[in-house]
Design an enzyme around this catalytic site. Structure first.
Site, mmCIF file in Angstrom:
data_model
loop_
_atom_site.group_PDB
_atom_site.id
_atom_site.type_symbol
_atom_site.label_atom_id
_atom_site.label_comp_id
_atom_site.label_asym_id
_atom_site.label_seq_id
_atom_site.Cartn_x
_atom_site.Cartn_y
_atom_site.Cartn_z
ATOM 1 N N GLY A 1 0.775 -1.197 -0.088
ATOM 2 C CA GLY A 1 0.028 -0.025 0.004
ATOM 3 C C GLY A 1 0.952 1.366 0.117
ATOM 4 N N GLY A 2 1.818 1.138 -0.352
ATOM 5 C CA GLY A 2 3.119 2.474 -0.516
ATOM 6 C C GLY A 2 3.718 3.031 0.664
ATOM 7 C CG HIS B 1 1.495 0.294 -10.103
ATOM 8 N ND1 HIS B 1 1.912 0.042 -8.857
ATOM 9 C CD2 HIS B 1 0.254 -0.697 -10.144
ATOM 10 C CE1 HIS B 1 1.175 -0.434 -8.004
ATOM 11 N NE2 HIS B 1 0.210 -1.345 -8.982
ATOM 12 N NE ARG C 1 -3.858 -5.976 0.286
ATOM 13 C CZ ARG C 1 -3.873 -4.948 -0.713
ATOM 14 N NH1 ARG C 1 -4.544 -4.665 -1.346
ATOM 15 N NH2 ARG C 1 -2.767 -4.435 -0.247
ATOM 16 C CB VAL D 1 -8.139 0.350 -2.733
ATOM 17 C CG1 VAL D 1 -8.855 1.364 -2.939
ATOM 18 C CG2 VAL D 1 -7.717 0.159 -1.437
ATOM 19 N NE ARG E 1 -7.121 3.924 -4.566
ATOM 20 C CZ ARG E 1 -5.904 3.236 -3.957
ATOM 21 N NH1 ARG E 1 -5.403 3.506 -2.866
ATOM 22 N NH2 ARG E 1 -5.828 1.986 -4.515
#
Lengths: 180, 509, 509, 180
Positions: C170-171, C214, C298, C301, C344
């Protein structure tokens, strides 16, 4: 810690309710309803909504007191739970006693007031003052949201008064006519 | 679509409510400026706030504002609009308006006035369709004006019959009559509603079909005679001839029937030289026979379900057609995906005989999540006035299967939270969970059937929770009152849970 | 999917915020009961209100609540849940949690702990992938602990390099270092963030690729070794390694490259005996070479954009896999439709260096209309606390073409109205309209490039309108103050336009 | 009809604004800005939003006065128009005069107060009281929403005071340290 007793009426049924608030935690209540005690975690949301966890079950309880008059003995509430609306009356038990005492002396006359169930416009009256009407007979047509709604006589009787002229804009609850 | 010379740069939206918002949204997506018009009570409406520019056109009464042709044309010119989108209702099917728009040198995003005229009165439309070889519902070819004469015709046709306003649409001026003794009052009510809604009190009589379904075909037609038909929409969930829940495709229609209906729909559109988006509404009997009922020469309320299964934006298609683009040769009767449903959320109380419930929206939480779309013009703080239609929002779902779309719609309606006026969301959810609907085995009598046994509005669990909530609510209210008495009867602050409101004094005589 | 013996009836959602709401929604659609857990500040959160039942698990600090394995397992047992959905973040990639769930006789909706372990530390994952023949980004095979030693490695690799937390995701704990003189402080910050976020301060060094993109591959794998890959997601719009805008498909990937990436993604998943939904994140250079970066074991987002182009519900797929269903032999690398984008929305102020802006939401109006989806856990009246991630909503659009999806997202962000705290919606819209993004010709340096010339936050028109609005606002305020003075200095009523608020006294020393 | 004069400051620029309200219609204003007169139809929406029609152009104007202290001479507003935030100061012209008069006597010291730009938690101080710092040097790390934010010295100076211990939760605007 505060403790209060209430009397509730749903339909024809009467219920006894006792509410205790928690002395330490805000929004935690112990509520006894018809002898059974519920621990309720109730948090206030905007617009008279309570988010309640009752034995961990999650409910939004939406409370609507718009039908109440400004009479403190008027405890009418429309309560929405998971989409279902339950109409009830909830009064602190001393208020309930006061109300019962007041009502006992009140003798119902045979007069019925027909009020507009919604804001709208009176389109036309179907009856005149002095006219005899039968139960189910059309009395007045009110237009709201482009739909015509015919209000019918709830009982046999005679039209005693007509409140307003066709074309008049009316609020919900405005008296339209009286049958005796 | 092929390139064309003309390009629309600014569109006046001659409507209000969710459809005006809907059109403004597509304008934004396409980089087209939008012009809103508004009546007195609509100044704060979302279509006014979303549009590029907005102009006041008159009072609440539609004839002073949204039906005021001169004023609207005037605003279109003043604002520099080059086209007008009429939405649905109001002027959308008015040939005089179409002529006035053309005379003013503007483009109407819709068909020519002669197509509207041909479909504008139901009796005329029936005549045109019969000539074109389109099957119509048995009934009178002309309007009936005399009550006694009408009753004779009805009797000979056999009850139940339908009374329909010649100029009608959208379920208004329409009455089903089951017994001869109800005929007289129904006839007068239909005439009266027709006069009030359309300025024309003519009605005609149609045979009421056995267990009829209402199934309709969306068409798009370009300026060059190309007509495209879409997968059908099933709109049989109706109350008082107002659609409540629509779905696409229909659980009743098979491929063969769809093909036949598409052929007939194209025939109907071509018979009136149709241009733009239109809908052929059919009645379908239990033997899968279908009959032309009427053609709506504008966008339907329920157009989003067609969008959801095709991926199109029908407003964008309307604009493209108005710009002179030609249609792709694609058949959306085959190329559609999944299932879509729409529920119409109305400000009315099903538990009190669907009485309208206008009011101020104090809180709104729209549903969200996968495959849910909400089209609405209300927001926290907006006013739902008694001046216009009670439909305040459309909630639309999509799913790979019918069950999936149905469950999602049910969930979305559960999430839909509005405070300030009662809505029909729970009623819609009850219909979605009602067995004939779940099975897809329903007709236009569904709602009536549902009400034949009085619905239980709540269960024991809901009652207990309501009692607990109400007790806590009043407990807090009493605590506040008590503390106020002690500190000297300060008025309760607004916006707290308690609201001892002063009501207007009762009228007395 | 094939029928199976086991059926999940009640799911504990071990998460908060929008992803908890997202999972509860699918539970509802499937008729599965849901169990919410909440920390102190989250009692009023939407996931608590939407779930069937809800249990308190501890204080705001994640280690007391959302990371508290014992407590969560305890609640799962107490509530009668038969499965746990971990969402993303928190315990979702924690093998100890997976083991604890299994030991308690519950099902985790996710992969086995050994798959998590293999992918859990970046250095270990790189080793496994190299062995499986998956290309990885050049870098150290092991963690580097000594600052000076690390600097030597970085120097020999040549700047720019990336510092990455071994346990990261997650960065977080990730720093790009362009010059040797910045190395020391970046190394310490990365270690510190890694320690605070993951309880493990190990970092390793990767070569920073030229103009890297990415791009990631979603996979689904069932219990029987079947792996399905999906059309890619492009997530190069990042600020400080946090994704801001994602799209699917990528404007950079052609069919050939997609096929290659899908093959490698399946190889990677199979190498760790993967089960469930997972994502293989790749770095892609300007020559279309792609390198494995990490696998997220998993849900991501940004999973909704994959849903939008495939019509699937990935949470429902996760549940079906956990129930033991086998995957259909369908290739979603070919069978996808249109284009989807996600933005987001964060509670942060781009004009003030993205400072977080927690606060109380006094008004929220979610966007609506065609092909717009909003996933959020906030509502009018909810609290955005400083305790958790600043992402408060995801706005997702779909369109037949990339431009269409982009314009719709832009419009939806314009409609997104939140009062009470500043959000980044305008910044997101500026990126959507920024030429390299419009052209699809961008890499992970896009945001930096955008900021190289200081953005104009407003134009003359906005300034004039702001002045007019502010003048009217203060005019009304002064009028009210004046009338109060005359009637005797009554306090201003709350919730009117004016808010002369008493602020806390300043701290003094 | 009421008429008022305002002085506004945006960035370095000063603007003169005069507002007149309409004597008959509610929410209609005549606003003169730098010599040009605009007719503005401005309606109040919930949460300090104005829906304005300015020469028929439709704008939502979102007014945020959260940064204001309780000083009536503080006219700071963050105004959002079509997504853009314009920060400005708007004061009634006599208040502006009062403020200018007050400020004229105030001599700026070389003291800079470093306050937390958001609610969060002090993770650690990177400097000590008495320490000399250079412009751009890290002073304190505040964590909010899981992100570490390093606050840097806005000028060269000496740390005069440190307000609080690491681990302390702080509000936006809380003083963290002072540089002289």
């Amino acid at each position: 810690m505060v403790k209060m007793k209430f009397v509730a009426i749903v339909g024809q049924q009467e219920h006894r309710v006792t509410v205790d608030d928690h002395d330490k935690e805000d929004g935690i209540y112990s509520v006894e309803l018809d002898g059974r005690v519920y621990r309720v975690d109730a948090k206030t949301m905007p617009s008279q909504v309570i988010s309640a966890l009752i034995e961990n079950k999650s409910y939004d309880i939406d409370l609507d007191d718009r039908d109440q008059s400004n009479d403190p003995l008027d405890g009418r509430l429309a309560v929405r739970v998971r989409g279902r609306v339950v109409r009830l009356e909830m009064l602190e038990h001393r208020r309930k006693k006061m109300k019962d005492a007041a009502t006992a002396h009140f003798v119902h006359s045979g007069t019925v007031q027909i009020t507009s169930p919604m804001p709208g416009k009176i389109l036309r009256y179907l009856v005149k003052v002095g006219q005899a009407v039968k139960k189910g007979e059309g009395l007045v047509v009110v237009e709201a949201m482009k739909m015509e709604n015919e209000l019918q006589a709830p009982k046999d009787g005679v039209v005693k008064a007509i409140s307003s002229a066709p074309g008049t804009a009316v609020d919900g609850g405005t008296l339209l006519l009286v049958i005796e | 679509m092929a390139k064309t010379a003309r390009k629309i740069k600014k569109i006046l939206v001659a409507n209000r409510g969710e459809i005006a918002v809907r059109v403004v949204r597509t304008c934004r997506d396409l980089g087209i400026e939008s012009v809103a018009i508004y009546s007195d009570p609509d100044r704060k409406s979302l279509h006014v706030r979303f549009a590029t520019v907005a102009y006041h056109v008159g009072k609440a009464s539609p004839k002073d504002s949204y039906l005021n042709i001169d004023k609207i044309i005037d605003v279109a010119k003043k604002s520099g609009a080059d086209a007008i989108h009429p939405g649905y209702g109001f002027l959308s099917e008015n040939p005089d308006f179409a002529d006035a728009v053309e005379a003013a040198g503007l483009w109407l995003i819709g068909p020519k006035s002669k197509s509207m005229e041909a479909m504008g009165t139901k009796t005329r439309a029936r005549q045109v369709m019969i000539k074109a070889g389109v099957p119509v519902v048995p009934g009178t070819e002309d309007p009936v004006t005399d009550e006694d004469e009408a009753k004779v015709i009805a009797r000979s046709m056999g009850f139940p019959i339908m009374l329909k306003a010649v100029a009608g649409g959208g379920g208004k001026g329409m009455r089903r009559v089951d017994r001869e003794e109800d005929f007289a009052s129904a006839f007068r009510m239909a005439q009266s509603e027709a006069r009030n809604s359309f300025g024309n009190d003519e009605v005609y009589i149609e045979k009421f079909l056995n267990q009829p379904r209402h199934i309709e075909m969306q068409v798009l037609a370009d300026m060059y005679g190309n007509v495209m038909a879409f997968v059908e929409r099933e709109c049989s969930v109706q109350r008082r001839h107002q659609k409540l829940i629509e779905e696409s495709p229909s659980p009743f229609v098979d491929e063969n029937m769809r093909k036949k209906m598409a052929t007939v729909a194209k025939l109907a559109a071509k018979a009136v030289d149709y241009v733009g988006a239109g809908t052929i509404e059919c009645l379908v009997d239990d033997q899968k026979n279908f009959y032309f009922m009427e053609m709506n020469t504008r966008l339907q309320v329920e157009h989003p379900i067609t969008e959801m299964v095709t991926g199109l934006d029908l407003v964008a298609e309307q604009i493209a057609i108005a710009e002179g683009k030609s249609l792709l040769a694609k058949e959306f009767t085959e190329d559609f995906r999944g299932w879509s449903m729409e529920a119409r959320v109305c400000a009315e109380d099903p538990a009190r005989d669907f009485v309208p419930t206008p009011g101020k929206v104090t809180h709104l939480r729209a549903p969200g999540g996968p495959y849910i779309r909400t089209d609405t013009s209300i927001y926290s703080g907006s006013e739902i006035t008694a001046d216009y239609d009670p439909m305040i929002a459309k909630v639309i779902s999509w799913g790979n299967t019918r069950d999936c779309a149905r469950e999602r719609l049910n969930r979305a309606l559960m999430e839909f939270t509005l405070k300030g006026c009662t809505t029909n969301t729970m009623f819609l959810r009850q219909i979605l969970a009602y067995k004939p609907f779940v099975d897809g085995a329903y007709d236009t009598g569904l709602i009536e059937k549902y009400f034949r046994k009085v619905p239980t509005w709540y269960k024991e669990e809901h009652k207990i929770v309501a009692l607990l909530g109400a007790a806590i609510f009043n407990f807090e209210k009493e605590k506040r009152l008590f503390s106020q008495i002690r500190v000297g009867a300060k008025p309760t602050a607004p916006n707290q849970m308690s609201r001892w409101r002063a009501t207007k004094p009762n009228w007395s005589f």
